[in-house]
Design a protein around this motif. Sequence first.
Motif: not given
Length: 198
Positions: A16-17, A20-21, A35, A40, A47-48, A50, A65-66, A68
Amino acid sequence: MILDILKQFPAILIAISVHEYGHALVAYAMGDDTAKRANRMTLDPLKHIDMVGMLVLLLAHFGWAKPVPIDERNFRNKRLGLFAVSLAGPAFNLICALVFLILYKLEAAFIGMYALDIMLAYVFKFNILFAAFNMLPIPPLDGSKLLLSVLPSSVSRFYWQYENIGTVILIALIFTNKIGLFIYPIVDVFERVLLSIA
């Protein structure tokens, strides 16, 4: 089932990280700092996450995930920016999967610790799964935005109008266990490519 998920959870957080990164970093490189201003552009999984996505993960073994935050108006080139940012998440997952595949091979050859083998294998597996899942051309997944970036501008309004229907279709596929029919052929291709490289 819960025990299995707990064992896999660190690998899920890494996938996930990284995903989104990747979106955040490439968006920043393309001229959008939304972002970054939202804190983010980080590998911190907190931070990511959801919460609904995590709940669905526990219930149906697939989650999300949430997203970005991205403002396409800030891209120096809107179409190229949308394409690059959409591709970045899956691409970063595949790069991460390749790194952990190489680590797995080195660890198996020189150390051979079973618990470490499992951890490295899970990181490889979930990064491949996240990349494949997000390449599906179903809104709001990255694959649909990749298509949007190369299709005529007239399609854009249609896309945003029906994005919510895509989300409903996606959740239905997850809870009826049909999502694998679409994901695993992509997973197979990704695995073959990465194994040939490694």
